[in-house]
Design a protein around this motif. Structure first.
Motif: not given
Length: 157
Positions: A39-44, A32-36, A22-29
């Motif tokens: 990007k997908i929403a902007a692309g659409l 990355a998922l939010d950014e993705r 929860a502290k080190f692995i989940w926030p970057p994922i």
């Protein structure tokens, strides 16, 4: 070994692993998922906008094609009209030239016939005078000869 101690150790390891994840692995994922997702929403959204622009462009192209077709029809009608006018003018000019040529030919024929008649009258007059001279066996003087010829010409007309 005690089963209770194993379960407590496993719970402690599980909680430690959960905290580390929860502290080190989940926030970057998650980031990355939010950014993705963004990007997908902007692309659409860009695809939808491009699709709308494409439809608008296709509509403008169709309007321009209709205008071009209408202009082409007008140009062709104008060209046909000009061609018809030029043909009519050419025919009128040809008819005028033919009429002038026929008139000129008729005048030439009339003048030629007139000259031929005059020459024929002269020849007939000369033959008549020559025949009269032979009959009379004497020469008629030039003045009388000219008078006789002009009188004879006038009578033949």
């Amino acid at each position: 070994m005690y089963i209770n101690a194993t379960i407590i150790v496993q719970c402690f390891i599980f909680l430690a692993l959960w905290w580390f994840t929860a502290k080190f692995i989940w926030p970057p994922i998650t980031a990355a998922l939010d950014e993705r997702s963004k990007k997908i929403a902007a692309g659409l959204a860009a695809a939808d906008q491009a699709k709308a622009e494409l439809q608008a462009t296709e509509k403008r192209v169709e309007q321009e094609m209709q205008k071009a077709r209408a202009t082409a029809v007008e140009v062709r009608a104008s060209a046909d009209k000009q061609a018809a006018e030029l043909i009519d003018q050419a025919r009128a000019e040809a008819a005028r030239i033919i009429a002038a040529a026929q008139k000129s030919a008729a005048e030439e024929a009339t003048l030629a016939a007139e000259r031929a008649r005059d020459q024929l009258r002269d020849q007939v007059a000369q033959l008549a005078v020559s025949g009269a001279e032979r009959i009379l066996k004497r020469e008629i003087d030039a003045k009388q000869h000219a008078d006789l010829l002009s009188n004879l010409k006038n009578e033949l007309r």
